[in-house]
Design a protein around this motif. Structure first.
Motif, PDB file in Angstrom:
ATOM      1  N   LYS A 178       0.828  -1.204   0.000  1.00 53.18           N
ATOM      2  CA  LYS A 178       0.000   0.000   0.000  1.00 53.18           C
ATOM      3  C   LYS A 178       0.870   1.264   0.000  1.00 53.18           C
ATOM      4  O   LYS A 178       0.638   2.193  -0.788  1.00 53.18           O
ATOM      5  N   ALA A 179       1.870   1.285   0.864  1.00 52.25           N
ATOM      6  CA  ALA A 179       2.743   2.452   0.971  1.00 52.25           C
ATOM      7  C   ALA A 179       3.559   2.627  -0.320  1.00 52.25           C
ATOM      8  O   ALA A 179       3.715   3.743  -0.840  1.00 52.25           O
ATOM      9  N   ALA A 180       4.054   1.493  -0.848  1.00 49.83           N
ATOM     10  CA  ALA A 180       4.862   1.571  -2.064  1.00 49.83           C
ATOM     11  C   ALA A 180       4.024   2.027  -3.250  1.00 49.83           C
ATOM     12  O   ALA A 180       4.466   2.853  -4.069  1.00 49.83           O
ATOM     13  N   ALA A 181       2.792   1.488  -3.355  1.00 53.08           N
ATOM     14  CA  ALA A 181       1.908   1.870  -4.457  1.00 53.08           C
ATOM     15  C   ALA A 181       1.587   3.363  -4.400  1.00 53.08           C
ATOM     16  O   ALA A 181       1.515   4.047  -5.438  1.00 53.08           O
ATOM     17  N   PHE A 182       1.380   3.886  -3.188  1.00 57.81           N
ATOM     18  CA  PHE A 182       1.096   5.319  -3.018  1.00 57.81           C
ATOM     19  C   PHE A 182       2.283   6.148  -3.510  1.00 57.81           C
ATOM     20  O   PHE A 182       2.102   7.153  -4.212  1.00 57.81           O
ATOM     21  N   MET A 183       3.484   5.740  -3.126  1.00 59.86           N
ATOM     22  CA  MET A 183       4.677   6.479  -3.562  1.00 59.86           C
ATOM     23  C   MET A 183       4.869   6.396  -5.076  1.00 59.86           C
ATOM     24  O   MET A 183       5.336   7.348  -5.709  1.00 59.86           O
ATOM     25  N   LEU A 184       4.493   5.260  -5.651  1.00 56.32           N
ATOM     26  CA  LEU A 184       4.652   5.060  -7.097  1.00 56.32           C
ATOM     27  C   LEU A 184       3.498   5.655  -7.904  1.00 56.32           C
ATOM     28  O   LEU A 184       3.549   5.704  -9.135  1.00 56.32           O
ATOM     29  N   LYS A 185       2.441   6.063  -7.182  1.00 54.06           N
ATOM     30  CA  LYS A 185       1.254   6.646  -7.809  1.00 54.06           C
ATOM     31  C   LYS A 185       0.575   5.652  -8.750  1.00 54.06           C
ATOM     32  O   LYS A 185       0.160   5.993  -9.853  1.00 54.06           O
ATOM     33  N   ILE A 186       0.516   4.380  -8.289  1.00 56.64           N
ATOM     34  CA  ILE A 186      -0.208   3.364  -9.045  1.00 56.64           C
ATOM     35  C   ILE A 186      -1.118   2.614  -8.092  1.00 56.64           C
ATOM     36  O   ILE A 186      -1.019   2.737  -6.863  1.00 56.64           O
ATOM     37  N   ASN A 187      -1.995   1.783  -8.626  1.00 53.63           N
ATOM     38  CA  ASN A 187      -2.930   0.994  -7.828  1.00 53.63           C
ATOM     39  C   ASN A 187      -2.188  -0.144  -7.103  1.00 53.63           C
ATOM     40  O   ASN A 187      -1.272  -0.757  -7.663  1.00 53.63           O
ATOM     41  N   LYS A 188      -2.589  -0.393  -5.863  1.00 55.02           N
ATOM     42  CA  LYS A 188      -1.963  -1.465  -5.086  1.00 55.02           C
ATOM     43  C   LYS A 188      -2.103  -2.815  -5.784  1.00 55.02           C
ATOM     44  O   LYS A 188      -1.155  -3.626  -5.808  1.00 55.02           O
ATOM     45  N   LYS A 189      -3.271  -3.076  -6.373  1.00 54.34           N
ATOM     46  CA  LYS A 189      -3.521  -4.345  -7.067  1.00 54.34           C
ATOM     47  C   LYS A 189      -2.584  -4.491  -8.263  1.00 54.34           C
ATOM     48  O   LYS A 189      -2.051  -5.574  -8.547  1.00 54.34           O
ATOM     49  N   THR A 190      -2.370  -3.374  -8.968  1.00 52.75           N
ATOM     50  CA  THR A 190      -1.469  -3.399 -10.124  1.00 52.75           C
ATOM     51  C   THR A 190      -0.060  -3.780  -9.697  1.00 52.75           C
ATOM     52  O   THR A 190       0.590  -4.631 -10.321  1.00 52.75           O
TER      53      THR A 190
END
Length: 604
Positions: free
Chosen positions: A295-307
């Motif tokens: 979740k934290a990494a996806a937020f930083m990457l600006k992509i969906n967690k599922k992706t």
């Protein structure tokens, strides 16, 4: 510039003017008055008041040196400013290599020097046509580039250095092969600056018997050989003057052992999002966890967690996402295992991340330069190599399997690699050229150790080269003049002299059928390299053909060997001038470079 003057304007009396040969005015009347208008002679100079005062002091200093230091008689002996009139001076523009003799006939209160337009023209720079190709060394790479591009691509600000609008840019970190006139050997010397100056209306074109040519200003200085090395201005060069060529170009080897596709593809924005990396599931998961989880990494990457989760689950992550994960973790590509593979989205074909620059890889490049092309559609990217000889077909297949780990498609006489990764390597990274007209040898390959460069050349000549029947004569040809220059530069590293020629020809075969469907019949320029006699033997000994049929024919022709017709002087080849023509300039600007110490460089 000045063409006429009145004696009263230049501080010289009538008698002094007459002594210097001005006996009549511009209308042919005897010179009797300071008000008469006189035509200025071509090499006479009117200096500024400040200048003549400076020269006056300099003359007195020189006389003191002669008398008190060298025990000689003084030469100038000036007592007043007028005594400087009639003395000789030398005029120079910045960075020109020869001065123009002049004579002081007076001075002006204006803060300027006045001379005839021809005198100013004589001081102009020795310059070359913008399309002149120069050989440069940059970041351990050997390149053939236009002299114009060296000026345009320089990041240094230019400064105007004369009244003609000449712009000079300082250059750092780039060197050229340069002839040492004392030793007669070519050395690598640094470029100090590059200049651009307005072109004159007419230029001089010089062609040599070996097929080389260049276009330059009339005053451009060229090293020539006549019993010894000397220089001549272009307008002084005549038929059978001997211009200088190096027999061999010695440069330091710059080996390339591997090509890291991840590192190379990161330089191209259009590839970062489509290229995917496989075999990195473990390290990707570790990078994500260090950022606080999915979740934290996806937020930083600006992509969906599922992706992000799917990337890890499928073990296939886009290059741009992987690179951002590395940056966020303050890591580099060194963190990623070398054994991972590279592919593209929605495609299961993978290529090793690291491509070994070995014999197989370099032969494949040589075959491509000879008979290859690239093409692509919406979802189809192909690298194709034409081959009719079974031996070459088998070698190409072997090289593809060894280098990329994939099996190519063989259709009639075309071998096809269907891979976006290989396509991008050939087109974007190596810039080999999409089709025949755009082929180039990658600059970084021109300084490879000769045992590697040999593999590229022997494959290229196997495809595009030939041996004349019953003659020791090797040739190759291409519609790409730039490729022929690159091949020639490669041959020069082996000490193989070659001749050049260009022919206009119509299309033939499949190409002709292609254009006939469009109701056109274009004329192409075909450029040839010709290697003869003892240099063809050297080609056999040093390079040869990867195709046995051609190599055996060359071996059989060795019995026809005879001495070379080109003259030699030590390590230099002496190329006779064939034609010297005056041509109308088609360029707005001319260019020149300043080279450290030797003040010359290799071109065309």
């Amino acid at each position: 510039p000045l063409t006429h003057f009145k004696p009263k304007e230049i501080g010289a009396g009538i008698e002094k003017i007459r002594e210097m040969g001005y006996t009549h005015d511009y209308q042919g009347k005897p010179l009797e008055s300071e008000e008469q208008i006189v035509e200025l002679r071509v090499q006479d100079f009117v200096v500024s008041k400040g200048c003549i005062e400076y020269l006056f002091r300099t003359a007195k200093f020189v006389d003191d040196l002669l008398e008190k230091f060298y025990d000689l008689k003084p030469f100038y002996k000036p007592k007043k400013l007028e005594d400087m009139i009639g003395h000789l001076i030398i005029g120079l523009s910045p960075h020109t290599s020869a001065g123009v003799l002049g004579r002081i006939i007076g001075w002006t209160n204006a803060n300027a020097g006045f001379a005839h337009p021809f005198y100013h023209a004589g001081k102009r720079r020795n310059c070359l046509h913008p399309d002149t190709k120069i050989v440069i060394m940059n970041d351990r790479q050997l390149k053939n580039i236009k002299i114009k591009d060296l000026f345009l691509h320089s990041n240094n600000p230019g400064i105007v250095v004369d009244d003609f609008g000449t712009v000079e840019k300082k250059v750092g970190g780039i060197a050229v092969p340069s002839l040492n006139p004392n030793t007669g050997k070519f050395e690598i010397k640094n470029i100090k600056s590059v200049m651009r100056t307005p072109a004159s209306e007419h230029l001089i074109r010089i062609k040599t018997k070996s097929g080389r040519e260049f276009i330059c200003s009339s005053n451009h200085l060229m090293p020539v050989f006549k019993n010894k090395l000397k220089t001549k201005r272009a307008f002084e060069i005549s038929d059978n003057d001997l211009l200088i060529l190096p027999e061999k170009l010695n440069v330091k080897d710059a080996d390339i052992k591997q090509i890291d596709l991840l590192k190379e593809f990161l330089r191209f924005d259009h590839l970062k999002k489509v290229v995917t990396i496989k075999g990195v599931k473990k390290i990707t998961r570790q990078l994500i966890l260090k950022l606080g989880g999915y979740k934290a990494a996806a937020f930083m990457l600006k992509i969906n967690k599922k992706t992000l989760s799917n990337y890890v689950y499928r073990d296939s992550i886009p290059l741009n996402i992987l690179n951002e994960l590395l940056v966020l973790n303050k890591k580099t590509l060194k963190t990623i295992p070398l054994h991972c593979t590279v592919g593209v989205k929605r495609n299961n074909v993978c290529t090793p991340r690291v491509i070994n620059v070995n014999k197989c890889f370099l032969r494949l490049i040589g075959y491509y330069l000879a008979e290859g092309y690239c093409r692509h559609g919406e979802e189809c990217y192909q690298v194709c190599i034409a081959a009719t000889e079974k031996e070459i077909v088998n070698d190409v297949k072997k090289c593809i399997k060894s280098v990329f780990g994939c099996k190519p498609i063989a259709d009639k006489h075309i071998i096809v690699i269907s891979s976006r990764i290989v396509y991008s390597l050939f087109m974007d990274v190596l810039k080999l050229g999409r089709g025949a007209s755009y082929k180039r040898v990658p600059p970084k390959f021109l300084t490879l150790p000769k045992h590697k460069l040999r593999e590229l050349l022997k494959a290229y000549f196997a495809g595009d080269g030939s041996v004349e029947k019953n003659r020791l004569h090797v040739t190759c040809s291409s519609v790409s003049k730039e490729l022929i220059r690159d091949i020639g530069l490669s041959l020069l590293r082996f000490g193989i002299f070659y001749r050049l020629r260009t022919e206009k020809r119509e299309t033939g075969g499949i190409v002709k059928n292609f254009y006939e469907k469009k109701n056109v019949n274009p004329i192409f320029s075909q450029h040839y390299i010709s290697i003869r006699s003892n240099y063809a033997r050297r080609f056999y000994d040093e390079i040869g053909f990867s195709l046995k049929r051609k190599q055996n024919r060359l071996k059989a022709s060795l019995l026809k060997e005879r001495g070379s017709r080109i003259k030699k002087k030590g390590d230099l080849l002496l190329d006779p001038v064939k034609d010297v023509d005056i041509v109308k300039s088609d360029a707005k600007f001319l260019y020149d470079i300043e080279v450290d110490k030797n003040h010359n460089f290799l071109m065309n």
